[in-house]
Design an enzyme around this catalytic site. Sequence first.
Site, PDB file in Angstrom:
ATOM      1  N   CYS A   1      24.701  32.056  55.035  1.00  0.00           N
ATOM      2  CA  CYS A   1      25.074  33.103  55.988  1.00  0.00           C
ATOM      3  C   CYS A   1      24.393  34.394  55.569  1.00  0.00           C
ATOM      4  O   CYS A   1      24.305  34.692  54.375  1.00  0.00           O
ATOM      5  CB  CYS A   1      26.590  33.269  55.971  1.00  0.00           C
ATOM      6  SG  CYS A   1      27.193  34.599  57.013  1.00  0.00           S
ATOM      7  N   LEU A   2      23.926  35.167  56.546  1.00  0.00           N
ATOM      8  CA  LEU A   2      23.271  36.445  56.228  1.00  0.00           C
ATOM      9  C   LEU A   2      24.222  37.404  55.529  1.00  0.00           C
ATOM     10  O   LEU A   2      23.792  38.331  54.858  1.00  0.00           O
ATOM     11  CB  LEU A   2      22.731  37.092  57.510  1.00  0.00           C
ATOM     12  CG  LEU A   2      21.596  36.324  58.205  1.00  0.00           C
ATOM     13  CD1 LEU A   2      21.283  36.952  59.547  1.00  0.00           C
ATOM     14  CD2 LEU A   2      20.357  36.295  57.320  1.00  0.00           C
ATOM     15  N   HIS A  57      32.795  33.921  62.886  1.00  0.00           N
ATOM     16  CA  HIS A  57      32.616  35.338  62.541  1.00  0.00           C
ATOM     17  C   HIS A  57      33.460  36.225  63.471  1.00  0.00           C
ATOM     18  O   HIS A  57      34.028  37.225  63.040  1.00  0.00           O
ATOM     19  CB  HIS A  57      31.150  35.756  62.684  1.00  0.00           C
ATOM     20  CG  HIS A  57      30.302  35.480  61.478  1.00  0.00           C
ATOM     21  ND1 HIS A  57      30.579  36.007  60.233  1.00  0.00           N
ATOM     22  CD2 HIS A  57      29.155  34.766  61.328  1.00  0.00           C
ATOM     23  CE1 HIS A  57      29.642  35.609  59.372  1.00  0.00           C
ATOM     24  NE2 HIS A  57      28.771  34.846  60.003  1.00  0.00           N
ATOM     25  N   GLY A  87      21.161  32.971  63.553  1.00  0.00           N
ATOM     26  CA  GLY A  87      22.244  33.497  64.365  1.00  0.00           C
ATOM     27  C   GLY A  87      22.807  34.757  63.745  1.00  0.00           C
ATOM     28  O   GLY A  87      22.638  34.990  62.539  1.00  0.00           O
ATOM     29  N   GLN A  98      28.964  41.167  61.873  1.00  0.00           N
ATOM     30  CA  GLN A  98      28.032  41.199  60.734  1.00  0.00           C
ATOM     31  C   GLN A  98      27.222  42.493  60.694  1.00  0.00           C
ATOM     32  O   GLN A  98      26.605  42.800  59.680  1.00  0.00           O
ATOM     33  CB  GLN A  98      27.069  40.008  60.788  1.00  0.00           C
ATOM     34  CG  GLN A  98      27.749  38.681  60.539  1.00  0.00           C
ATOM     35  CD  GLN A  98      26.731  37.555  60.529  1.00  0.00           C
ATOM     36  OE1 GLN A  98      26.401  37.019  61.574  1.00  0.00           O
ATOM     37  NE2 GLN A  98      26.219  37.215  59.369  1.00  0.00           N
ATOM     38  N   HIS A 102      29.835  28.436  63.601  1.00  0.00           N
ATOM     39  CA  HIS A 102      29.746  29.415  62.509  1.00  0.00           C
ATOM     40  C   HIS A 102      29.845  30.843  63.075  1.00  0.00           C
ATOM     41  O   HIS A 102      30.590  31.674  62.536  1.00  0.00           O
ATOM     42  CB  HIS A 102      28.428  29.188  61.764  1.00  0.00           C
ATOM     43  CG  HIS A 102      28.143  30.137  60.649  1.00  0.00           C
ATOM     44  ND1 HIS A 102      28.015  29.747  59.332  1.00  0.00           N
ATOM     45  CD2 HIS A 102      27.922  31.484  60.642  1.00  0.00           C
ATOM     46  CE1 HIS A 102      27.755  30.802  58.578  1.00  0.00           C
ATOM     47  NE2 HIS A 102      27.678  31.871  59.348  1.00  0.00           N
ATOM     48  N   GLU A 103      29.116  31.114  64.173  1.00  0.00           N
ATOM     49  CA  GLU A 103      29.128  32.469  64.746  1.00  0.00           C
ATOM     50  C   GLU A 103      30.473  32.806  65.374  1.00  0.00           C
ATOM     51  O   GLU A 103      30.971  33.930  65.248  1.00  0.00           O
ATOM     52  CB  GLU A 103      28.022  32.626  65.792  1.00  0.00           C
ATOM     53  CG  GLU A 103      26.603  32.473  65.281  1.00  0.00           C
ATOM     54  CD  GLU A 103      26.291  33.288  64.046  1.00  0.00           C
ATOM     55  OE1 GLU A 103      26.990  34.275  63.743  1.00  0.00           O
ATOM     56  OE2 GLU A 103      25.341  32.915  63.347  1.00  0.00           O
TER      57      GLU A 103
HETATM   58 NI    NI Z   1      27.113  33.889  59.152  1.00  0.00          NI
END
Ligand code: NI
Length: 180
Positions: A93-94, A139, A46, A51, A135-136
């Site tokens: 997480c990225l 963000h 995701g 991000q 989670h997204e």
């Molecule tokens: Ni993340």
Amino acid sequence: MALLKIRKFPDTVLKQPASAVEQIDGRLNGFIDSMVQTMYAAPGVGLAAPQVGDSRRIVVLDTDHDDPGKHLLKLINPQVVEADGSIIWEEGCLSVIDFTADVQRAARVLVRAWTPDEKEIEIEADDLLAVALQHEIDHLDGKLFIDRISRIKRELYRRKITKMIKEGKADGKPPSAVRI
Ligand code: NI
């Protein structure tokens, strides 16, 4: 289509609440497709617009990398309208290098969102998809999963990253656990 640069903690754009999208057009869809490419290239399951440094309420998700594209979701202004139960998942997480943690979230969610072709849809999710959606959407509210762990753990991570940045070692990849 260009890959977008993924911002990493402690980049301040990750702390800003994103604003609602008010118009869906070709330019927006081009940007969303770049987000999709960036997510697959990372690779992650995701990616939220903040991000990649864009404070708009957009997320892309694909929890099935064995069959990429089949379950791809492109969501505009997503919101959780119902949530129940409780699940603990090891999240990565990225935007958070070198760290994973168990996070408690709702086990099932109902999410309402707009699609790039201007349809309003509802998604019922459990397991990884429920975790990834929450989670997204976090963000989009300027929250990272490390904001959902104990203060001590978060502070230890912050110190470790600050030290890594100082020593020029912070270009590491996110861990290979689930990256969302
Ligand atoms: Ni993340």
